[in-house]
Scaffold this active site. Structure first.
Site, short mmCIF file in Angstrom:
data_model
loop_
_atom_site.label_atom_id
_atom_site.label_comp_id
_atom_site.label_asym_id
_atom_site.label_seq_id
_atom_site.Cartn_x
_atom_site.Cartn_y
_atom_site.Cartn_z
N ILE A 34 11.71 29.53 57.27
CA ILE A 34 10.69 29.59 56.22
C ILE A 34 11.05 30.84 55.43
CG2 ILE A 34 8.24 29.85 55.68
CD1 ILE A 34 7.60 28.48 58.36
N PRO A 35 11.60 30.69 54.23
CA PRO A 35 12.31 31.78 53.54
C PRO A 35 11.45 32.86 52.89
CG PRO A 35 12.30 29.83 52.17
CD PRO A 35 11.65 29.44 53.48
N CYS A 36 10.77 33.64 53.72
CA CYS A 36 9.98 34.75 53.18
C CYS A 36 10.88 35.86 52.63
CB CYS A 36 9.01 35.29 54.23
SG CYS A 36 9.81 35.85 55.74
N HIS A 37 12.18 35.84 52.96
CA HIS A 37 13.10 36.84 52.42
C HIS A 37 13.28 36.68 50.91
CE1 HIS A 37 15.61 33.38 53.56
NE2 HIS A 37 16.35 33.71 52.49
#
EC number: 2.1.1.63
Length: 161
Positions: free
Chosen positions: A127-130
């Site tokens: 889940i690409p919170c970056h």
């Protein structure tokens, strides 16, 4: 009981946690104290899904995969779920801000809550919170550390075409 796969990568040791049919968490090595079960009891329980997750992570980190095709089941409140669902829609290699997400979700003042949801993301990278940065363009925090977040962003910007 969940299975855990320790996976060595260029960004450090990652611990992929899941059940037979879905992934539930990804931990960076420095987070091991947060695990709610005995790693010694579950590590080595080989699940095909964990092996597939490791394979997809390797492809992603090598710049050969832009999207993951894994069943995810993060646990959290309805608000956290809503933010994580939104994060899954963020295109590879494109950055946004906590404030922009709050605005798009219909509550511009909730940007701090969005930042907290990113911090609580149990499946970073998947889940690409970056891909979320501060409104001033600065990197902001990350579970894996600012250096890892910077590397992930650089990887995606380099390979987004």
């Amino acid at each position: 009981m969940p299975g855990v796969l320790r996976h060595d990568t260029e960004i450090g040791n990652l611990f992929i946690v899941g059940e037979e049919n879905f992934l539930t968490a990804l931990y960076f090595e420095h987070e091991l104290g947060k695990l709610n079960f005995s790693l010694a009891c579950t590590e080595g329980k080989s699940l095909p899904l964990l092996e597939e997750a490791a394979r997809q992570l390797d492809q992603y980190l090598a710049g050969r995969r832009k999207y993951f095709t894994l069943p995810l089941k993060p646990e959290g409140t309805p608000f956290l779920q809503k933010v994580w669902h939104y994060l899954l829609s963020l295109p590879y290699g494109e950055l946004t801000s906590y404030r922009e997400i709050a605005f798009r979700m219909g509550n511009p003042r909730s940007y701090r809550a969005v930042a907290l949801a990113c911090q609580k993301n149990p499946l970073p990278i998947f889940i690409p919170c970056h891909r979320v940065v501060r409104s001033d363009g600065k990197i902001g925090g990350y579970k894996g550390g600012v250096e890892v977040k910077s590397r992930l962003i650089a990887l995606e910007l380099k390979n987004r075409t």
